[in-house]
Design a protein around this motif. Structure first.
Motif, short mmCIF file in Angstrom:
data_model
loop_
_atom_site.label_atom_id
_atom_site.label_comp_id
_atom_site.label_asym_id
_atom_site.label_seq_id
_atom_site.Cartn_x
_atom_site.Cartn_y
_atom_site.Cartn_z
N GLY A 94 0.91 -1.15 -0.02
CA GLY A 94 -0.11 -0.04 0.05
C GLY A 94 0.85 1.11 -0.02
O GLY A 94 0.46 2.44 -0.54
N THR A 95 2.03 1.14 0.79
CA THR A 95 3.10 2.23 0.77
C THR A 95 4.15 1.78 0.32
O THR A 95 4.84 0.98 0.81
CB THR A 95 3.49 2.87 2.20
N PRO A 96 4.32 1.56 -1.21
CA PRO A 96 5.47 0.76 -1.92
C PRO A 96 6.75 1.15 -1.03
O PRO A 96 7.18 2.17 -0.78
CB PRO A 96 5.46 1.29 -3.42
N VAL A 97 7.68 -0.08 -1.09
CA VAL A 97 9.16 0.02 -0.92
C VAL A 97 10.07 0.03 -1.67
O VAL A 97 9.72 -1.01 -2.61
CB VAL A 97 9.45 -0.78 0.25
N ARG A 98 10.89 0.77 -2.12
CA ARG A 98 12.04 0.75 -3.09
C ARG A 98 13.05 -0.23 -2.73
O ARG A 98 13.77 -0.21 -1.64
CB ARG A 98 12.56 2.20 -3.39
N LEU A 99 13.31 -1.21 -3.36
CA LEU A 99 14.19 -2.35 -3.38
C LEU A 99 15.78 -2.21 -4.13
O LEU A 99 16.64 -2.35 -3.53
CB LEU A 99 13.58 -3.56 -3.51
N TRP A 100 15.46 -1.93 -5.39
CA TRP A 100 16.66 -1.87 -6.07
C TRP A 100 16.44 -0.44 -6.89
O TRP A 100 15.47 0.25 -7.27
CB TRP A 100 16.69 -3.04 -7.05
N TYR A 101 17.83 -0.04 -7.37
CA TYR A 101 17.84 1.07 -8.38
C TYR A 101 19.02 0.92 -9.25
O TYR A 101 20.03 0.29 -8.63
CB TYR A 101 17.78 2.28 -7.54
N GLY A 102 19.22 1.62 -10.14
CA GLY A 102 20.33 1.63 -11.16
C GLY A 102 20.31 2.27 -12.45
O GLY A 102 18.89 2.33 -12.83
N PRO A 103 21.19 2.66 -13.14
CA PRO A 103 21.30 3.31 -14.34
C PRO A 103 21.11 2.31 -15.34
O PRO A 103 21.38 1.27 -15.47
CB PRO A 103 22.64 4.30 -14.42
N LEU A 104 20.64 2.98 -16.61
CA LEU A 104 20.62 2.28 -17.92
C LEU A 104 21.95 2.05 -18.29
O LEU A 104 22.91 3.10 -17.85
CB LEU A 104 19.79 2.66 -19.04
#
Length: 128
Positions: A94-104
């Protein structure tokens, strides 16, 4: 996205592996967001808005040798005009949690109405 876990995901993984506390498993399906400005361990990037843009469900292959990748194409139809610089993976709470991130590998400029696609196997996640 080698070692590009958010601090929240890093802490949950360490707690789970080390038997500390009771980390909660992310709510599925996981969702892929496109960003026009990169995030960091502690702050989300600037997500694309407009057009028919919406986060896409992520289907992952089983991990092998500390890595996994998307097992199905990810397609965003009728995008707004923008330059996509990276992706983020969120749970669907319901309140999303960010897990991963990265550039193209390389930023991509999209014209209004164009589709944006990440083919199966191109969104890789590794722990090393």
């Amino acid at each position: 996205m080698p070692d590009a876990l958010s601090n929240t995901a890093e802490n949950a993984a360490l707690d789970w592996i080390n038997g500390v506390g009771t980390p909660t498993r992310p709510t599925t399906p996981l969702k892929v967001a496109l960003v026009t400005a990169a995030g960091t361990d502690t702050a989300a990037g600037t997500e694309v808005t407009g057009g028919s843009y919406a986060r896409q469900n992520l289907t992952l292959a089983a991990a092998v040798a500390g890595a996994t990748s998307n097992s199905a194409d990810l397609t965003w139809a009728a995008m707004p005009a923008c330059t996509v610089v990276g992706v983020e993976v969120w749970d669907s709470a319901g309140t999303p949690v960010r897990l991963w991130y990265g550039p193209l590998t390389a930023s991509r400029t999209v014209a209004a109405g164009d589709d944006f696609k990440l083919t199966a196997g191109t969104l890789s996640m590794t722990l090393s």
